[in-house]
Scaffold this motif. Sequence first.
Motif, PDB file in Angstrom:
ATOM      1  N   GLN A  19     -38.782   7.725  14.562  1.00 26.25           N
ATOM      2  CA  GLN A  19     -39.506   7.906  13.293  1.00 26.25           C
ATOM      3  C   GLN A  19     -40.721   8.807  13.472  1.00 26.25           C
ATOM      4  OE1 GLN A  19     -40.458   4.088  11.680  1.00 26.25           O
ATOM      5  NE2 GLN A  19     -38.334   3.589  11.142  1.00 26.25           N
ATOM      6  N   ASP A  20     -41.455   8.638  14.559  1.00 29.46           N
ATOM      7  CA  ASP A  20     -42.619   9.498  14.802  1.00 29.46           C
ATOM      8  C   ASP A  20     -42.201  10.951  14.999  1.00 29.46           C
ATOM      9  OD1 ASP A  20     -44.224   7.289  14.606  1.00 29.46           O
ATOM     10  OD2 ASP A  20     -44.348   6.958  16.779  1.00 29.46           O
ATOM     11  N   ASN A  21     -41.085  11.164  15.692  1.00 27.99           N
ATOM     12  CA  ASN A  21     -40.613  12.542  15.871  1.00 27.99           C
ATOM     13  C   ASN A  21     -40.260  13.183  14.530  1.00 27.99           C
ATOM     14  OD1 ASN A  21     -40.902  12.288  18.637  1.00 27.99           O
ATOM     15  ND2 ASN A  21     -38.775  11.678  18.966  1.00 27.99           N
ATOM     16  N   ILE A  22     -39.583  12.423  13.668  1.00 28.07           N
ATOM     17  CA  ILE A  22     -39.204  12.976  12.364  1.00 28.07           C
ATOM     18  C   ILE A  22     -40.435  13.222  11.496  1.00 28.07           C
ATOM     19  CG2 ILE A  22     -37.879  12.504  10.258  1.00 28.07           C
ATOM     20  CD1 ILE A  22     -35.932  10.925  11.964  1.00 28.07           C
ATOM     21  N   ARG A  23     -41.394  12.314  11.539  1.00 27.79           N
ATOM     22  CA  ARG A  23     -42.609  12.492  10.731  1.00 27.79           C
ATOM     23  C   ARG A  23     -43.404  13.709  11.193  1.00 27.79           C
ATOM     24  NH1 ARG A  23     -43.827   8.306   7.399  1.00 27.79           N
ATOM     25  NH2 ARG A  23     -42.687   6.344   7.734  1.00 27.79           N
ATOM     26  N   ARG A  24     -43.516  13.885  12.508  1.00 27.29           N
ATOM     27  CA  ARG A  24     -44.243  15.059  12.993  1.00 27.29           C
ATOM     28  C   ARG A  24     -43.537  16.356  12.608  1.00 27.29           C
ATOM     29  NH1 ARG A  24     -45.146  11.751  17.639  1.00 27.29           N
ATOM     30  NH2 ARG A  24     -43.310  12.652  18.654  1.00 27.29           N
ATOM     31  N   THR A  25     -42.232  16.298  12.433  1.00 31.87           N
ATOM     32  CA  THR A  25     -41.488  17.497  12.050  1.00 31.87           C
ATOM     33  C   THR A  25     -41.614  17.800  10.564  1.00 31.87           C
ATOM     34  OG1 THR A  25     -39.915  17.069  13.841  1.00 31.87           O
ATOM     35  CG2 THR A  25     -39.223  18.587  12.115  1.00 31.87           C
ATOM     36  N   LEU A  26     -41.554  16.766   9.714  1.00 31.10           N
ATOM     37  CA  LEU A  26     -41.522  16.983   8.264  1.00 31.10           C
ATOM     38  C   LEU A  26     -42.898  17.036   7.616  1.00 31.10           C
ATOM     39  CD1 LEU A  26     -38.526  14.693   7.198  1.00 31.10           C
ATOM     40  CD2 LEU A  26     -38.523  17.144   7.707  1.00 31.10           C
ATOM     41  N   THR A  27     -43.928  16.493   8.277  1.00 29.08           N
ATOM     42  CA  THR A  27     -45.251  16.466   7.646  1.00 29.08           C
ATOM     43  C   THR A  27     -45.807  17.857   7.358  1.00 29.08           C
ATOM     44  OG1 THR A  27     -45.763  14.319   8.634  1.00 29.08           O
ATOM     45  CG2 THR A  27     -47.622  15.653   7.934  1.00 29.08           C
ATOM     46  N   PRO A  28     -45.743  18.821   8.258  1.00 33.14           N
ATOM     47  CA  PRO A  28     -46.257  20.159   7.893  1.00 33.14           C
ATOM     48  C   PRO A  28     -45.436  20.837   6.792  1.00 33.14           C
ATOM     49  CG  PRO A  28     -46.086  19.906  10.277  1.00 33.14           C
ATOM     50  CD  PRO A  28     -45.353  18.762   9.674  1.00 33.14           C
ATOM     51  N   TYR A  29     -44.196  20.403   6.609  1.00 31.77           N
ATOM     52  CA  TYR A  29     -43.313  21.070   5.649  1.00 31.77           C
ATOM     53  C   TYR A  29     -43.391  20.445   4.255  1.00 31.77           C
ATOM     54  CZ  TYR A  29     -38.997  23.071   3.749  1.00 31.77           C
ATOM     55  OH  TYR A  29     -38.089  23.715   2.969  1.00 31.77           O
ATOM     56  N   LEU A  30     -43.420  19.098   4.197  1.00 31.95           N
ATOM     57  CA  LEU A  30     -43.395  18.397   2.914  1.00 31.95           C
ATOM     58  C   LEU A  30     -44.725  17.766   2.538  1.00 31.95           C
ATOM     59  CD1 LEU A  30     -39.941  16.592   3.269  1.00 31.95           C
ATOM     60  CD2 LEU A  30     -40.439  18.676   1.979  1.00 31.95           C
ATOM     61  N   GLY A  31     -45.587  17.533   3.486  1.00 34.77           N
ATOM     62  CA  GLY A  31     -46.816  16.803   3.189  1.00 34.77           C
ATOM     63  C   GLY A  31     -46.693  15.347   3.599  1.00 34.77           C
ATOM     64  N   PRO A  32     -47.808  14.662   3.780  1.00 33.82           N
ATOM     65  CA  PRO A  32     -47.758  13.286   4.324  1.00 33.82           C
ATOM     66  C   PRO A  32     -47.221  12.253   3.360  1.00 33.82           C
ATOM     67  CG  PRO A  32     -50.007  13.897   3.772  1.00 33.82           C
ATOM     68  CD  PRO A  32     -49.181  15.121   3.561  1.00 33.82           C
ATOM     69  N   ASN A  33     -47.283  12.467   2.063  1.00 31.46           N
ATOM     70  CA  ASN A  33     -46.895  11.439   1.098  1.00 31.46           C
ATOM     71  C   ASN A  33     -45.665  11.817   0.280  1.00 31.46           C
ATOM     72  OD1 ASN A  33     -49.168   9.788   1.734  1.00 31.46           O
ATOM     73  ND2 ASN A  33     -50.444  11.112   0.452  1.00 31.46           N
ATOM     74  N   ASN A  34     -44.862  12.722   0.779  1.00 27.60           N
ATOM     75  CA  ASN A  34     -43.710  13.197   0.018  1.00 27.60           C
ATOM     76  C   ASN A  34     -42.371  12.834   0.656  1.00 27.60           C
ATOM     77  OD1 ASN A  34     -45.086  14.589  -2.156  1.00 27.60           O
ATOM     78  ND2 ASN A  34     -45.730  16.081  -0.615  1.00 27.60           N
ATOM     79  N   PHE A  35     -42.364  11.961   1.642  1.00 27.65           N
ATOM     80  CA  PHE A  35     -41.102  11.547   2.246  1.00 27.65           C
ATOM     81  C   PHE A  35     -41.299  10.194   2.935  1.00 27.65           C
ATOM     82  CE2 PHE A  35     -43.368  13.711   5.577  1.00 27.65           C
ATOM     83  CZ  PHE A  35     -43.086  12.972   6.722  1.00 27.65           C
ATOM     84  N   GLU A  36     -40.177   9.498   3.090  1.00 24.13           N
ATOM     85  CA  GLU A  36     -40.152   8.229   3.805  1.00 24.13           C
ATOM     86  C   GLU A  36     -38.947   8.235   4.732  1.00 24.13           C
ATOM     87  OE1 GLU A  36     -42.214   5.802   4.027  1.00 24.13           O
ATOM     88  OE2 GLU A  36     -43.646   6.576   2.547  1.00 24.13           O
ATOM     89  N   VAL A  37     -39.131   7.687   5.949  1.00 25.30           N
ATOM     90  CA  VAL A  37     -38.092   7.722   6.980  1.00 25.30           C
ATOM     91  C   VAL A  37     -37.775   6.298   7.416  1.00 25.30           C
ATOM     92  CG1 VAL A  37     -37.438   8.630   9.242  1.00 25.30           C
ATOM     93  CG2 VAL A  37     -38.952   9.945   7.758  1.00 25.30           C
ATOM     94  N   SER A  38     -36.483   6.023   7.582  1.00 34.06           N
ATOM     95  CA  SER A  38     -36.027   4.751   8.110  1.00 34.06           C
ATOM     96  C   SER A  38     -34.964   5.027   9.164  1.00 34.06           C
ATOM     97  CB  SER A  38     -35.442   3.868   7.004  1.00 34.06           C
ATOM     98  OG  SER A  38     -34.964   2.653   7.536  1.00 34.06           O
ATOM     99  N   VAL A  39     -35.151   4.445  10.361  1.00 32.31           N
ATOM    100  CA  VAL A  39     -34.266   4.697  11.502  1.00 32.31           C
ATOM    101  C   VAL A  39     -33.766   3.365  12.041  1.00 32.31           C
ATOM    102  CG1 VAL A  39     -34.075   5.692  13.819  1.00 32.31           C
ATOM    103  CG2 VAL A  39     -35.495   6.811  12.092  1.00 32.31           C
TER     104      VAL A  39
END
Length: 543
Positions: free
Chosen positions: A242-262
């Motif tokens: 989850q941390d790897n996916i968040r670090r990848t998507l945060t610069p692209y979508l922003g911190p509050n525009n996605f949620e990840v479940s693994v």
Amino acid sequence: MPGRAHLEKLWQNILELGPRRLIALGLVGLTVFFAVGLGAYYLSRPLRETLYAGLSRDDVTRMGAALKEAGISFDVSADGTAVLVGYGQTAQARMLLAEKGLPQSGKAGYELFNDLGSLGLTSFMQDITRVRALEGELARTIQTLKGVKAARVHIVMPDPGSFRREQQPASASVVVRTEPANDPAVAPVIRQLVAAAIPGMKPDKVTVLNTDGTVLLAGDDATTAPAGRLASLEQTVNHEIQDNIRRTLTPYLGPNNFEVSVVARLNTDKTKTDETIFNPDQKVERSLRTVKESESSQNRAPQKPTTAQQNLPNQNVQASGSENSNSESQRREDLSNFEISSKTVSTISDGYSVKNLSVAVLVNRSRLEALAGPAKDGSRIEIEPKVAEIEQLVASASGFNKVRGDQIKVAAVSFVNDGQPLGPAPPLGLGEVLLRQSGTLINAATILIVGCLLIWFGLRPAVNAILAPSPATELALAGAEGDGALALLQAEQDAAASSPNLIEDLSEQMARSPIRKLEQLVELDEEQVANILKQWLTREEAA
């Protein structure tokens, strides 16, 4: 200045009262202040106070029985770990429990040696007390860990023997109650702590269990591998992905525009592989053996003639014929031993492998539409390319493997409040605030009522008595104007009849009655009093 003039006038009035009246006013004020403070203290103090906290259930039961037998009222906290008694009974309750040796959990460590005498103490008793003390100290230390509410330790020390081939190792078992329940994160810490505190104990000899019977951590044997280890490992892997996916998507979508479940399913089985490889292309002559044999033989057999002379005694018959044979053989044997190249590989795997991986990602649709830009011809904005791009990023960041059966799902949905952080909670309403503060309001109202009663029935009559005019002043007023004296006596009589005085007793009330004051005026100046009485009689006859 009007304010300054008022202050100077007030100060002059205070000085005119005299030191005696000022002292009396000060004493009355201090009395009211201490009375109100004492009432506030007794009304605001709790009904019960904590006797002991952090107790075990066995200690709470035994302490409750002892207090009930002694007639002391008590209560138990909601979590069952604290005992409460009435205010002011704490010292008595603690002395009573100390006489009975309660609570017992407080004397489970090295304090046990304080109650042992050196006379008649055997080595067996010393060993048992040492083990009990060590168990208590370890239990105390374990209870200080975060999330551990209660702990109990059982230690089995090795019993050395002279004629034993294999010595028994030390072992221990720990039972804990954690919050949240079945928390496996604390089990490895407990294992290392117990193993380091006992000489000669290995970590795999420590078993950690929960109070509901769940094995949190046991030995390294595969047959007793706990489920808690697998659950903790899966949680760790899930958080890392989850941390790897968040670090990848945060610069692209922003911190509050996605949620990840693994969800990662792991395989923690131990595997051991023994492999021997032979290479026939690589051979080395190890030994050579050569055997040579040569054989030669000759056979000759003479033959005697068959005649009658052979039957006569002492007759020598000459053999004229014979048979001759010759044989010769040779053998050679060569034996060569070759060593074929071989390699033996032994592999032991004690880690884990990922069986399959499931990843779900929710993306804010409005953010994707903003990234895609406005439609040129007014049609619907196409966000599928962005979703496919995000899916590729997630697959790369999570280590997606299609052969393994991994699954990734990326969906574009509309977020609540458009992905913005939730606003602050609304303030409490007036009714809820009053309901929560009802106890404090009741105490404050009680204190206010007590203060008002003290001022109305205590301070007011006392101030009136202090500020009342003296008999000489009354006489001067009466001499100046008879009607004024009559009005003064009548007003004092009405005040005495209307307002009760709780400070003065019956004798003081009699001394301050209008008749008594008239007697005091007669003693001061009889002629002036006679003139006042004549004026009263003349007024009554005219009426």
